[in-house]
Design a protein around this motif. Structure first.
Motif, PDB file in Angstrom:
ATOM      1  N   SER A   1     -32.374  10.698 -62.483  1.00 49.22           N
ATOM      2  CA  SER A   1     -33.373  11.507 -63.521  1.00 49.22           C
ATOM      3  C   SER A   1     -33.367  10.938 -64.968  1.00 49.22           C
ATOM      4  O   SER A   1     -34.324  10.876 -65.750  1.00 49.22           O
ATOM      5  N   ILE A   2     -32.301  10.591 -65.314  1.00 54.28           N
ATOM      6  CA  ILE A   2     -31.811  10.245 -66.681  1.00 54.28           C
ATOM      7  C   ILE A   2     -30.560   9.518 -66.510  1.00 54.28           C
ATOM      8  O   ILE A   2     -29.611   9.712 -65.691  1.00 54.28           O
ATOM      9  N   GLY A   3     -30.148   8.689 -67.379  1.00 54.09           N
ATOM     10  CA  GLY A   3     -28.972   7.958 -67.640  1.00 54.09           C
ATOM     11  C   GLY A   3     -28.481   7.642 -68.964  1.00 54.09           C
ATOM     12  O   GLY A   3     -29.241   7.696 -69.882  1.00 54.09           O
ATOM     13  N   ALA A   4     -27.163   7.195 -69.222  1.00 56.01           N
ATOM     14  CA  ALA A   4     -26.508   6.794 -70.462  1.00 56.01           C
ATOM     15  C   ALA A   4     -25.854   5.687 -70.079  1.00 56.01           C
ATOM     16  O   ALA A   4     -25.015   5.573 -68.919  1.00 56.01           O
ATOM     17  N   ILE A   5     -25.711   4.596 -70.821  1.00 58.48           N
ATOM     18  CA  ILE A   5     -25.002   3.220 -70.585  1.00 58.48           C
ATOM     19  C   ILE A   5     -23.931   3.058 -71.569  1.00 58.48           C
ATOM     20  O   ILE A   5     -24.120   3.222 -72.629  1.00 58.48           O
ATOM     21  N   LEU A   6     -22.611   2.709 -71.281  1.00 60.26           N
ATOM     22  CA  LEU A   6     -21.466   2.478 -72.101  1.00 60.26           C
ATOM     23  C   LEU A   6     -21.239   0.743 -71.871  1.00 60.26           C
ATOM     24  O   LEU A   6     -21.080   0.629 -70.654  1.00 60.26           O
ATOM     25  N   ALA A   7     -21.158  -0.186 -72.769  1.00 58.11           N
ATOM     26  CA  ALA A   7     -20.601  -1.416 -72.723  1.00 58.11           C
ATOM     27  C   ALA A   7     -19.824  -1.832 -73.501  1.00 58.11           C
ATOM     28  O   ALA A   7     -19.966  -1.694 -74.953  1.00 58.11           O
ATOM     29  N   ASN A   8     -18.900  -2.416 -73.100  1.00 55.90           N
ATOM     30  CA  ASN A   8     -17.648  -2.963 -73.841  1.00 55.90           C
ATOM     31  C   ASN A   8     -17.938  -4.174 -74.532  1.00 55.90           C
ATOM     32  O   ASN A   8     -18.760  -5.176 -74.022  1.00 55.90           O
ATOM     33  N   THR A   9     -17.703  -4.178 -75.909  1.00 57.82           N
ATOM     34  CA  THR A   9     -17.671  -5.379 -76.744  1.00 57.82           C
ATOM     35  C   THR A   9     -16.568  -6.232 -76.944  1.00 57.82           C
ATOM     36  O   THR A   9     -16.771  -7.209 -77.682  1.00 57.82           O
ATOM     37  N   ARG A  10     -15.403  -5.956 -76.425  1.00 60.48           N
ATOM     38  CA  ARG A  10     -14.357  -6.814 -76.406  1.00 60.48           C
ATOM     39  C   ARG A  10     -14.526  -8.237 -75.976  1.00 60.48           C
ATOM     40  O   ARG A  10     -13.787  -9.243 -76.469  1.00 60.48           O
ATOM     41  N   GLY A  11     -15.581  -8.523 -74.992  1.00 60.44           N
ATOM     42  CA  GLY A  11     -15.900 -10.016 -74.645  1.00 60.44           C
ATOM     43  C   GLY A  11     -16.966 -10.474 -75.672  1.00 60.44           C
ATOM     44  O   GLY A  11     -17.549 -11.648 -75.396  1.00 60.44           O
ATOM     45  N   GLY A  12     -17.246  -9.643 -76.566  1.00 57.96           N
ATOM     46  CA  GLY A  12     -18.463 -10.432 -77.374  1.00 57.96           C
ATOM     47  C   GLY A  12     -19.843  -9.543 -76.986  1.00 57.96           C
ATOM     48  O   GLY A  12     -20.060  -8.930 -76.049  1.00 57.96           O
ATOM     49  N   PHE A  13     -20.741  -9.497 -78.363  1.00 61.95           N
ATOM     50  CA  PHE A  13     -21.863  -8.956 -77.994  1.00 61.95           C
ATOM     51  C   PHE A  13     -22.910  -9.487 -77.172  1.00 61.95           C
ATOM     52  O   PHE A  13     -23.773  -8.738 -76.343  1.00 61.95           O
ATOM     53  N   ARG A  14     -22.601 -10.787 -76.742  1.00 64.67           N
ATOM     54  CA  ARG A  14     -23.680 -11.188 -75.820  1.00 64.67           C
ATOM     55  C   ARG A  14     -23.323 -10.808 -74.453  1.00 64.67           C
ATOM     56  O   ARG A  14     -24.057 -10.655 -73.750  1.00 64.67           O
ATOM     57  N   ARG A  15     -21.941 -10.852 -74.259  1.00 57.55           N
ATOM     58  CA  ARG A  15     -21.688 -10.290 -72.770  1.00 57.55           C
ATOM     59  C   ARG A  15     -22.050  -8.782 -72.768  1.00 57.55           C
ATOM     60  O   ARG A  15     -22.377  -8.415 -71.378  1.00 57.55           O
ATOM     61  N   ALA A  16     -21.894  -7.971 -73.731  1.00 59.08           N
ATOM     62  CA  ALA A  16     -22.248  -6.663 -73.529  1.00 59.08           C
ATOM     63  C   ALA A  16     -23.774  -6.509 -73.556  1.00 59.08           C
ATOM     64  O   ALA A  16     -24.149  -5.655 -72.559  1.00 59.08           O
ATOM     65  N   ARG A  17     -24.590  -7.338 -74.041  1.00 60.68           N
ATOM     66  CA  ARG A  17     -25.943  -7.374 -73.560  1.00 60.68           C
ATOM     67  C   ARG A  17     -26.199  -7.535 -72.026  1.00 60.68           C
ATOM     68  O   ARG A  17     -26.974  -7.045 -71.359  1.00 60.68           O
ATOM     69  N   PHE A  18     -25.482  -8.561 -71.354  1.00 60.85           N
ATOM     70  CA  PHE A  18     -25.452  -8.902 -70.164  1.00 60.85           C
ATOM     71  C   PHE A  18     -24.961  -7.350 -69.317  1.00 60.85           C
ATOM     72  O   PHE A  18     -25.655  -6.950 -68.274  1.00 60.85           O
ATOM     73  N   THR A  19     -24.074  -6.770 -69.801  1.00 58.32           N
ATOM     74  CA  THR A  19     -23.475  -5.355 -69.056  1.00 58.32           C
ATOM     75  C   THR A  19     -24.470  -4.582 -69.224  1.00 58.32           C
ATOM     76  O   THR A  19     -24.630  -3.770 -68.300  1.00 58.32           O
ATOM     77  N   ILE A  20     -25.072  -4.311 -70.348  1.00 56.87           N
ATOM     78  CA  ILE A  20     -26.316  -3.300 -70.430  1.00 56.87           C
ATOM     79  C   ILE A  20     -27.335  -3.473 -69.331  1.00 56.87           C
ATOM     80  O   ILE A  20     -27.692  -2.564 -68.699  1.00 56.87           O
ATOM     81  N   ALA A  21     -27.847  -4.709 -69.213  1.00 56.37           N
ATOM     82  CA  ALA A  21     -28.574  -5.002 -68.185  1.00 56.37           C
ATOM     83  C   ALA A  21     -28.085  -4.936 -66.733  1.00 56.37           C
ATOM     84  O   ALA A  21     -28.935  -4.320 -65.968  1.00 56.37           O
ATOM     85  N   HIS A  22     -26.873  -5.238 -66.597  1.00 58.49           N
ATOM     86  CA  HIS A  22     -26.399  -4.923 -65.273  1.00 58.49           C
ATOM     87  C   HIS A  22     -26.406  -3.587 -65.191  1.00 58.49           C
ATOM     88  O   HIS A  22     -26.700  -2.959 -63.881  1.00 58.49           O
ATOM     89  N   GLU A  23     -26.064  -2.562 -65.862  1.00 55.25           N
ATOM     90  CA  GLU A  23     -25.924  -1.222 -65.800  1.00 55.25           C
ATOM     91  C   GLU A  23     -27.274  -0.732 -65.371  1.00 55.25           C
ATOM     92  O   GLU A  23     -27.764   0.267 -64.658  1.00 55.25           O
ATOM     93  N   LEU A  24     -28.404  -1.235 -66.163  1.00 55.68           N
ATOM     94  CA  LEU A  24     -29.672  -0.715 -65.919  1.00 55.68           C
ATOM     95  C   LEU A  24     -30.223  -1.135 -64.622  1.00 55.68           C
ATOM     96  O   LEU A  24     -30.993  -0.458 -63.906  1.00 55.68           O
ATOM     97  N   GLY A  25     -29.747  -2.000 -63.958  1.00 52.50           N
ATOM     98  CA  GLY A  25     -30.045  -2.543 -62.584  1.00 52.50           C
ATOM     99  C   GLY A  25     -29.618  -1.477 -61.744  1.00 52.50           C
ATOM    100  O   GLY A  25     -30.309  -1.259 -60.897  1.00 52.50           O
ATOM    101  N   HIS A  26     -28.471  -1.326 -61.691  1.00 49.32           N
ATOM    102  CA  HIS A  26     -27.984  -0.011 -61.027  1.00 49.32           C
ATOM    103  C   HIS A  26     -28.675   1.030 -60.910  1.00 49.32           C
ATOM    104  O   HIS A  26     -28.890   1.876 -60.153  1.00 49.32           O
TER     105      HIS A  26
END
Length: 289
Positions: free
Chosen positions: A65-90
């Motif tokens: 019904s709703i969601g929240a996403i946390l993305a780690n930036t330790r690997g850089g912001f480009r990796r974090a963008r991929f992580t956000i898209a990955h969690e959105l896929g779930h």
């Protein structure tokens, strides 16, 4: 940005889902505004920061019904963008089974998973497929590729799509028709490799030293950074095949990380002097990337 999730409810294929989102968005904007897309699709919050123990987390319920996403930036912001898209896929692939009562918790190795297999691995693979389809849509990517394989394309794609060079190399290999593989290494040791369907099995494992007869080995030995040109490489250094030609190109960074692109020239049916052995086949796939 306005998007309507009702158009996506019956889509179970990650690449089709990513394409449907782009169709609903209309004009393509690069880099793809992944956070705006997430919030337009009922993600109430996207939080990036330095976290311990996970690369990404999706907090949601089974009904999505709703969601929240946390993305780690330790690997850089480009990796974090991929992580956000990955969690959105779930979140959008509603047949994905939550890994806990609170949602999904994804580790670094989950975002590297590309093999189909157990349910968890399959879900991680599909989330990765959705992420790359959303962030590097096929039509835009294909238009940016050179007439022949070239690692410098990956750097241009990295800038255009604002995702990592590693992700761009994998996407380039997937999209090109030539038999290609890529070997990622650090200080002369193999980290992992990937290939498309036309390239033979690569006989290297994580932690192996690069073969000394290859240009990639010489690049690491010289500590020289930048791009090499393609040069012919001994096929048996990379594969079990001696009936093919292989050409390699390497990009090395000052940190010692490198990627080597392998391009195979495999014999066609007219090039074979005898019938192929029907019992000869490659055994298995690597357990990484």
């Amino acid at each position: 940005m306005k998007l309507d999730r009702i158009d996506f409810f019956d889509i179970r294929q990650p690449d089709r889902l990513a394409k449907a989102i782009h169709t609903q968005m209309g004009d393509l904007v690069l880099p793809v505004p992944v956070e705006d897309i997430a919030t337009a699709l009922d993600i109430s919050e996207v939080r990036t920061g330095s976290f311990d123990g996970f690369e990404g987390m999706l907090l949601t319920d089974q009904a999505r019904s709703i969601g929240a996403i946390l993305a780690n930036t330790r690997g850089g912001f480009r990796r974090a963008r991929f992580t956000i898209a990955h969690e959105l896929g779930h979140f959008l692939l509603e047949h994905h089974v939550l890994s806990s009562e609170a949602g999904f918790r994804c580790r670094a190795q989950d975002l590297k998973e590309t093999r189909e297999g157990r349910r968890h691995q399959k879900q991680e693979t599909q989330a990765n497929q959705f992420a790359i389809g959303l962030l590097a849509p096929v039509k835009a990517l294909d238009e940016m590729l050179s007439s022949e394989p070239d690692l410098q394309d990956a750097v241009r794609l990295c800038v255009a799509f604002d995702i990592s060079v590693e992700a761009c190399v994998r996407r380039m290999i997937e999209r090109r028709p030539e038999p290609l593989a890529a070997v990622w290494s650090k200080d002369g040791q193999v980290r992992y490799w990937d290939k498309n369907n036309g390239f033979p099995f690569v006989q290297l494992r994580k932690g192996d030293r690069l073969p000394q007869t290859t240009q990639a080995f010489r690049v690491h030995a010289s500590s020289k950074s930048g791009f090499t040109d393609f040069s012919e490489s001994p096929p048996m250094a990379w594969t079990s095949r001696d009936d093919i030609e292989i050409f390699e190109q390497t990009r090395r960074s000052p940190s010692g990380h490198a990627v080597t692109l392998l391009w195979a020239d495999t014999p066609g049916p007219d090039d074979l002097d005898e019938e192929p052995d029907p019992y000869h086949r490659e055994l298995g796939e690597p357990g990484f990337r």
